[in-house]
Motif scaffolding. Structure first.
Motif, short mmCIF file in Angstrom:
data_model
loop_
_atom_site.label_atom_id
_atom_site.label_comp_id
_atom_site.label_asym_id
_atom_site.label_seq_id
_atom_site.Cartn_x
_atom_site.Cartn_y
_atom_site.Cartn_z
N PHE A 1 33.39 40.23 58.39
CA PHE A 1 33.25 41.38 57.51
C PHE A 1 34.15 42.51 58.03
O PHE A 1 34.62 42.48 59.17
N GLU A 2 34.38 43.46 57.17
CA GLU A 2 35.11 44.65 57.58
C GLU A 2 34.40 45.85 56.97
O GLU A 2 33.67 45.72 56.00
N ILE A 3 34.62 47.00 57.61
CA ILE A 3 33.97 48.21 57.11
C ILE A 3 35.06 49.16 56.63
O ILE A 3 36.02 49.45 57.35
N SER A 4 34.89 49.63 55.41
CA SER A 4 35.91 50.49 54.83
C SER A 4 35.24 51.52 53.94
O SER A 4 34.50 51.17 53.03
N SER A 5 35.47 52.79 54.23
CA SER A 5 34.93 53.90 53.42
C SER A 5 33.42 53.77 53.20
O SER A 5 32.94 53.89 52.08
N GLY A 6 32.70 53.49 54.27
CA GLY A 6 31.24 53.42 54.17
C GLY A 6 30.72 52.15 53.53
O GLY A 6 29.53 52.03 53.25
N LYS A 7 31.61 51.19 53.27
CA LYS A 7 31.18 49.93 52.67
C LYS A 7 31.36 48.79 53.66
O LYS A 7 32.33 48.77 54.41
N ILE A 8 30.42 47.86 53.61
CA ILE A 8 30.63 46.60 54.34
C ILE A 8 31.17 45.61 53.33
O ILE A 8 30.59 45.43 52.25
N ILE A 9 32.31 45.00 53.66
CA ILE A 9 32.87 43.97 52.79
C ILE A 9 32.79 42.67 53.58
O ILE A 9 33.45 42.51 54.60
N ALA A 10 31.93 41.77 53.13
CA ALA A 10 31.65 40.54 53.86
C ALA A 10 32.24 39.35 53.11
O ALA A 10 32.25 39.33 51.87
N TYR A 11 32.70 38.36 53.89
CA TYR A 11 33.40 37.22 53.30
C TYR A 11 32.70 35.91 53.68
O TYR A 11 32.39 35.69 54.85
N GLN A 12 32.47 35.07 52.68
CA GLN A 12 31.91 33.73 52.91
C GLN A 12 32.70 32.72 52.10
O GLN A 12 33.33 33.07 51.09
N GLU A 13 32.61 31.48 52.54
CA GLU A 13 33.38 30.45 51.84
C GLU A 13 32.61 29.14 51.88
O GLU A 13 31.93 28.84 52.86
N SER A 14 32.70 28.38 50.80
CA SER A 14 32.14 27.05 50.82
C SER A 14 33.26 26.06 50.59
O SER A 14 33.98 26.17 49.60
N LYS A 15 33.38 25.13 51.49
CA LYS A 15 34.48 24.17 51.36
C LYS A 15 34.03 22.92 50.61
O LYS A 15 34.82 22.04 50.34
N GLN A 16 32.75 22.89 50.28
CA GLN A 16 32.23 21.66 49.68
C GLN A 16 32.07 21.73 48.18
O GLN A 16 31.79 20.75 47.54
N GLN A 17 32.19 22.91 47.64
CA GLN A 17 31.92 23.05 46.22
C GLN A 17 32.99 23.91 45.59
O GLN A 17 33.44 24.87 46.18
N ASN A 18 33.41 23.58 44.39
CA ASN A 18 34.26 24.53 43.68
C ASN A 18 33.91 24.56 42.21
O ASN A 18 34.64 25.11 41.40
N PHE A 19 32.76 23.98 41.89
CA PHE A 19 32.36 23.89 40.50
C PHE A 19 31.15 24.80 40.30
O PHE A 19 30.12 24.62 40.91
N LEU A 20 31.32 25.80 39.48
CA LEU A 20 30.30 26.84 39.37
C LEU A 20 29.11 26.57 38.44
O LEU A 20 27.99 26.97 38.78
N PRO A 21 29.30 25.96 37.29
CA PRO A 21 28.15 25.81 36.37
C PRO A 21 26.96 25.13 37.02
O PRO A 21 27.11 24.18 37.79
N GLN A 22 25.77 25.65 36.74
CA GLN A 22 24.48 25.12 37.22
C GLN A 22 24.21 25.43 38.69
O GLN A 22 23.27 24.90 39.26
N ILE A 23 25.02 26.25 39.27
CA ILE A 23 24.70 26.70 40.64
C ILE A 23 23.62 27.77 40.54
O ILE A 23 23.69 28.67 39.69
#
Lengths: 99, 174
Positions: B101-123
């Protein structure tokens, strides 16, 4: 030819005219060569790839963060210079100056 | 003596009220972007929340003083997001890798990733970030990707104290 960047802030109420599509007329003395919407990423814009005219490929925030992290990791693994290295360099430079 | 004490009490309660106002976030809105990257075939998640809100939530959860100076600042923030945000398909949790994550202008910007899925419907998206701490909290998850036919689709899910999970349904891009 020198280009002069100009920022204008349009009130958010412009979206009340039409939430899907809106236009604004810009009248300038010189030819407009480039337009960037929300150049400083101040709005909660999901897709910034269509914010530029002429169109330009934009690295996503995600990719930018990963690249930044990779650079940090690379610098983290870089061997630190020892103070004795600096001393040797200084001595070498001094010798060269004396010559 | 009584007058002095009562004045002291009033002053203390005023001060603590001001401190509470100073430490609470001024708005209760969180935003997460969930994107199915067509090039990498990964799911990419970016969360944006007020750093104040996240820190207060962790402090309340763990009953500690929590700020950037804390020894386990990064770890506790990671744990918080991983506990409060998850994705499931067919009742099986999709593993999410925490990138940081990084902090910028009072905001936390957090990053996550899934390498096993790239299909969104029904999630199924479960999002309780800050909702348990702030009853007024409203979180939005914007998603974009492609369906089975390769047609782009996008949409938005909203979460609050009444709804902490929702399912992604394909909405066609017209």
């Amino acid at each position: 030819m020198r280009t002069v960047p100009l920022s204008i802030y349009i009130p958010a109420e412009i979206w009340r005219r039409n939430s899907k599509k809106v236009s604004k007329l810009l009248i300038r003395d010189k030819e407009i060569t480039e337009i960037a919407l929300d150049a400083n990423w101040q709005t909660a814009d999901v897709n910034i790839n269509n914010n530029y005219w002429p169109a330009r490929p934009i690295q996503s925030r995600f990719d930018l963060y990963k690249a930044k992290k990779k650079d940090m990791m690379r610098d983290y693994n870089k061997k630190l210079k020892e103070s004795s290295d600096d001393k040797i360099n200084d001595e070498t430079e001094q010798k060269e100056e004396d010559l | 003596m009584l007058k002095v004490l009562s004045k002291l009490l009033i002053a203390l309660s005023l001060y603590s009220g001001l401190v509470a106002v100073a430490t609470s976030p001024t708005y209760f809105f969180g935003l997460s972007d969930l994107t199915a990257n067509p090039k990498t075939k990964h799911l990419e998640i970016i969360h944006q929340f007020t750093s104040h809100g996240i820190e207060n939530a962790i402090a309340e959860l763990k009953q500690i003083n929590f700020s950037a100076e804390h020894k386990y600042y990064n770890l506790y923030i990671q744990q918080y997001f991983e506990q409060k945000f998850s994705l499931e398909r067919n009742k099986i949790q999709i593993p999410l890798t925490w990138l940081g994550f990084e902090i910028s202008s009072g905001k936390i910007i957090a990053y996550q990733e899934s390498k096993q899925q790239n299909f969104l419907p029904q999630i199924v998206v479960k999002n309780a970030i800050l909702i348990d701490t702030y009853p007024k909290q409203v979180n939005t998850v914007n998603f974009q990707g492609k369906d089975l036919k390769g047609v782009a689709f996008f949409g938005s899910l909203t979460f609050d104290y009444r709804r902490k999970e929702a399912i992604i349904v394909a909405q066609r891009d017209h």
